[in-house]
Design an enzyme around this catalytic site. Sequence first.
Site, PDB file in Angstrom:
ATOM      1  N   ARG A 225       3.916  -4.425   9.411  1.00 34.29           N
ATOM      2  CA  ARG A 225       2.966  -2.404   9.425  1.00 34.29           C
ATOM      3  C   ARG A 225       3.930  -2.008   8.426  1.00 34.29           C
ATOM      4  O   ARG A 225       4.860  -2.565   7.443  1.00 34.29           O
ATOM      5  CB  ARG A 225       4.151  -2.016  10.131  1.00 34.29           C
ATOM      6  CG  ARG A 225       3.198  -2.281  12.014  1.00 34.29           C
ATOM      7  CD  ARG A 225       1.521  -1.491  11.964  1.00 34.29           C
ATOM      8  NE  ARG A 225       0.680  -2.349  13.580  1.00 34.29           N
ATOM      9  CZ  ARG A 225       0.203  -2.723  13.485  1.00 34.29           C
ATOM     10  NH1 ARG A 225      -0.272  -3.812  12.286  1.00 34.29           N
ATOM     11  NH2 ARG A 225      -0.509  -3.308  14.662  1.00 34.29           N
ATOM     12  N   HIS A 273      -5.723  -4.957   5.144  1.00 33.80           N
ATOM     13  CA  HIS A 273      -5.325  -5.206   6.686  1.00 33.80           C
ATOM     14  C   HIS A 273      -5.527  -6.166   8.078  1.00 33.80           C
ATOM     15  O   HIS A 273      -6.527  -5.915   7.952  1.00 33.80           O
ATOM     16  CB  HIS A 273      -5.413  -3.964   7.718  1.00 33.80           C
ATOM     17  CG  HIS A 273      -4.765  -4.074   8.559  1.00 33.80           C
ATOM     18  ND1 HIS A 273      -3.969  -3.565   8.738  1.00 33.80           N
ATOM     19  CD2 HIS A 273      -4.164  -4.790   9.215  1.00 33.80           C
ATOM     20  CE1 HIS A 273      -3.439  -3.226  10.099  1.00 33.80           C
ATOM     21  NE2 HIS A 273      -3.123  -4.359  10.349  1.00 33.80           N
TER      22      HIS A 273
HETATM   23  P1  NAP Z   1       5.890  -9.922  19.235  1.00 33.60           P
HETATM   24  O1  NAP Z   1       5.489 -11.308  20.387  1.00 33.60           O
HETATM   25  O2  NAP Z   1       6.349  -8.891  19.738  1.00 33.60           O
HETATM   26  O3  NAP Z   1       7.652 -10.529  18.901  1.00 33.60           O
HETATM   27  C1  NAP Z   1       8.115  -9.492  17.744  1.00 33.60           C
HETATM   28  C2  NAP Z   1       9.089  -9.972  16.936  1.00 33.60           C
HETATM   29  O4  NAP Z   1      10.124  -9.344  16.774  1.00 33.60           O
HETATM   30  C3  NAP Z   1      10.297 -10.845  18.232  1.00 33.60           C
HETATM   31  O5  NAP Z   1      11.094 -11.914  17.825  1.00 33.60           O
HETATM   32  C4  NAP Z   1      11.329  -9.841  18.330  1.00 33.60           C
HETATM   33  O6  NAP Z   1      12.745  -9.913  19.231  1.00 33.60           O
HETATM   34  C5  NAP Z   1      11.151  -9.293  17.413  1.00 33.60           C
HETATM   35  N1  NAP Z   1      12.484  -7.397  16.647  1.00 33.60           N
HETATM   36  C6  NAP Z   1      11.243  -6.672  17.835  1.00 33.60           C
HETATM   37  N2  NAP Z   1      12.345  -6.009  17.296  1.00 33.60           N
HETATM   38  C7  NAP Z   1      13.194  -6.426  16.731  1.00 33.60           C
HETATM   39  C8  NAP Z   1      14.583  -5.767  15.687  1.00 33.60           C
HETATM   40  N3  NAP Z   1      15.016  -4.248  15.806  1.00 33.60           N
HETATM   41  N4  NAP Z   1      15.307  -7.121  15.054  1.00 33.60           N
HETATM   42  C9  NAP Z   1      15.101  -7.982  14.763  1.00 33.60           C
HETATM   43  N5  NAP Z   1      13.690  -8.021  15.539  1.00 33.60           N
HETATM   44  C10 NAP Z   1      12.942  -7.463  16.179  1.00 33.60           C
HETATM   45  O7  NAP Z   1       4.674  -9.174  18.372  1.00 33.60           O
HETATM   46  P2  NAP Z   1       3.506 -10.088  17.550  1.00 33.60           P
HETATM   47  O8  NAP Z   1       2.795 -10.764  18.180  1.00 33.60           O
HETATM   48  O9  NAP Z   1       4.504 -11.688  17.225  1.00 33.60           O
HETATM   49  O10 NAP Z   1       3.565  -9.483  17.118  1.00 33.60           O
HETATM   50  C11 NAP Z   1       4.457  -8.655  15.519  1.00 33.60           C
HETATM   51  C12 NAP Z   1       3.833  -7.748  15.011  1.00 33.60           C
HETATM   52  O11 NAP Z   1       2.605  -8.256  13.656  1.00 33.60           O
HETATM   53  C13 NAP Z   1       2.914  -6.618  15.744  1.00 33.60           C
HETATM   54  O12 NAP Z   1       3.596  -5.990  15.987  1.00 33.60           O
HETATM   55  C14 NAP Z   1       2.136  -6.428  14.171  1.00 33.60           C
HETATM   56  O13 NAP Z   1       2.515  -5.036  13.790  1.00 33.60           O
HETATM   57  C15 NAP Z   1       1.735  -7.083  13.337  1.00 33.60           C
HETATM   58  N6  NAP Z   1       0.224  -8.066  13.442  1.00 33.60           N
HETATM   59  C16 NAP Z   1      -0.034  -7.243  12.348  1.00 33.60           C
HETATM   60  C17 NAP Z   1      -1.500  -7.694  12.082  1.00 33.60           C
HETATM   61  C18 NAP Z   1      -1.986  -7.874  10.828  1.00 33.60           C
HETATM   62  O14 NAP Z   1      -3.348  -8.045  10.819  1.00 33.60           O
HETATM   63  N7  NAP Z   1      -1.299  -7.863   9.443  1.00 33.60           N
HETATM   64  C19 NAP Z   1      -2.212  -8.417  13.234  1.00 33.60           C
HETATM   65  C20 NAP Z   1      -1.087  -8.622  14.140  1.00 33.60           C
HETATM   66  C21 NAP Z   1       0.156  -8.190  14.413  1.00 33.60           C
HETATM   67  P3  NAP Z   1      13.254 -11.167  19.575  1.00 33.60           P
HETATM   68  O15 NAP Z   1      12.234 -12.341  20.363  1.00 33.60           O
HETATM   69  O16 NAP Z   1      14.698 -10.927  20.051  1.00 33.60           O
HETATM   70  O17 NAP Z   1      12.450 -10.306  21.714  1.00 33.60           O
HETATM   71  C1  GLV Z   2      -3.010  -5.907  13.458  1.00 31.53           C
HETATM   72  O1  GLV Z   2      -2.801  -5.334  13.198  1.00 31.53           O
HETATM   73  C2  GLV Z   2      -2.448  -5.660  15.047  1.00 31.53           C
HETATM   74  O2  GLV Z   2      -1.789  -5.602  15.367  1.00 31.53           O
HETATM   75  O3  GLV Z   2      -3.255  -6.418  16.162  1.00 31.53           O
END
Ligand code: NAP
Ligand code: GLV
Length: 310
Positions: A225, A273
């Site tokens: 983000r 994005h």
């Molecule tokens: P997720 O499965 O919820 O994983 C989040 C990770 O972040 C977990 O490993 C969590 O730790 C860690 N985390 C959260 N708060 C933290 C903190 N304060 N300090 C250290 N680590 C922390 O999320 P995801 O599905 O992987 O997605 C991650 C992010 O990618 C989304 O929230 C979104 O913003 C972004 N995204 C971007 C796109 C794009 O096209 N650019 C697409 C999809 C997603 P734990 O394992 O210990 O819980």
């Molecule tokens: C894209 O950024 C998503 O969070 O799905």
Amino acid sequence: MDILLSGSFDDAERDAWRAELQDALPEARWHLTATPENAGLITAAVVANPLPGSLQGLPNLRLIQSLWAGVDRLLNDPTLPDVPVARMVDPAMSAAMAETALWATLSLHRRFYAYAQQQHAREWQQLPQRRADEIQVTLLGTGQMGRACAMRLLALGYRMTGWNLRGGTLEGLPLEHGMDALWPLLARSDIVINLLPLTAQTSELLDQRFFNALRPGAGLVNLARGGHLVEADLLRALASAQVSHAVLDVFRNEPLPSDHPFWSHPQVTVLPHVAAATDMRSAARIVVQNLRALRDAQPLSDLVERSRGY
Ligand code: NAP
Ligand code: GLV
């Protein structure tokens, strides 16, 4: 079952989602707006960053299902009803994210951005070549996205470390957690890939202190983000060569304003994005599984912990 479909879509995108969802759950009645007539019927809302306030006044709402993986904008709506929120968890989306991370890591490691500039200047210069196992890649966030990226990058032989909130173990990926562990980890990082959710704790994590802690000349890849990054601090870190190059997919203001310095910065690669777009076909099926679970009073999947922010 009456379901509200609400989001920041244009008309074509909204119609495509409705057709895909209707196809996957033909017995449901899909509503594009909440009115006094249908408000009491709606039990679930399928949303993609809906306007704040748009889920108010639905007395029988029992599930908010996001079409996005990141739910920061949704959770920031102070009027969001106090019902379960599920986010998009789709292997197709994680695979797309891993492709983007792979491309950015290879491009930074093998100096392809430097070679693109050399080509532009008609300059023939061979730069030193390092092996993948000499490159330390740090993944901030080891959730659905981070894990998929780690598997692909480990297979190429990179030296990898994941950083998360709660620690734990992941096969083949050394993990660190907590702020105290972050600074020494950054000091040995050649490439940092951000895949954290945007929460009160992670907002503006990528700031001057963060950049100063990096191994000089490190590459930054922000696929999470725009709110994670202090843009002026990155520009300073690029100017001092503390950061050699930044690949940025997400921005504080999207679309990135046309006069933004990132557009023409030689050490910045801008993506609109697109690191991992929601795949409509697979996502519709995932959404429908949760809607059926709601209807049949079965456990719901991929629920967000609202107090934690992700
Ligand atoms: P997720 O499965 O919820 O994983 C989040 C990770 O972040 C977990 O490993 C969590 O730790 C860690 N985390 C959260 N708060 C933290 C903190 N304060 N300090 C250290 N680590 C922390 O999320 P995801 O599905 O992987 O997605 C991650 C992010 O990618 C989304 O929230 C979104 O913003 C972004 N995204 C971007 C796109 C794009 O096209 N650019 C697409 C999809 C997603 P734990 O394992 O210990 O819980
Ligand atoms: C894209 O950024 C998503 O969070 O799905």
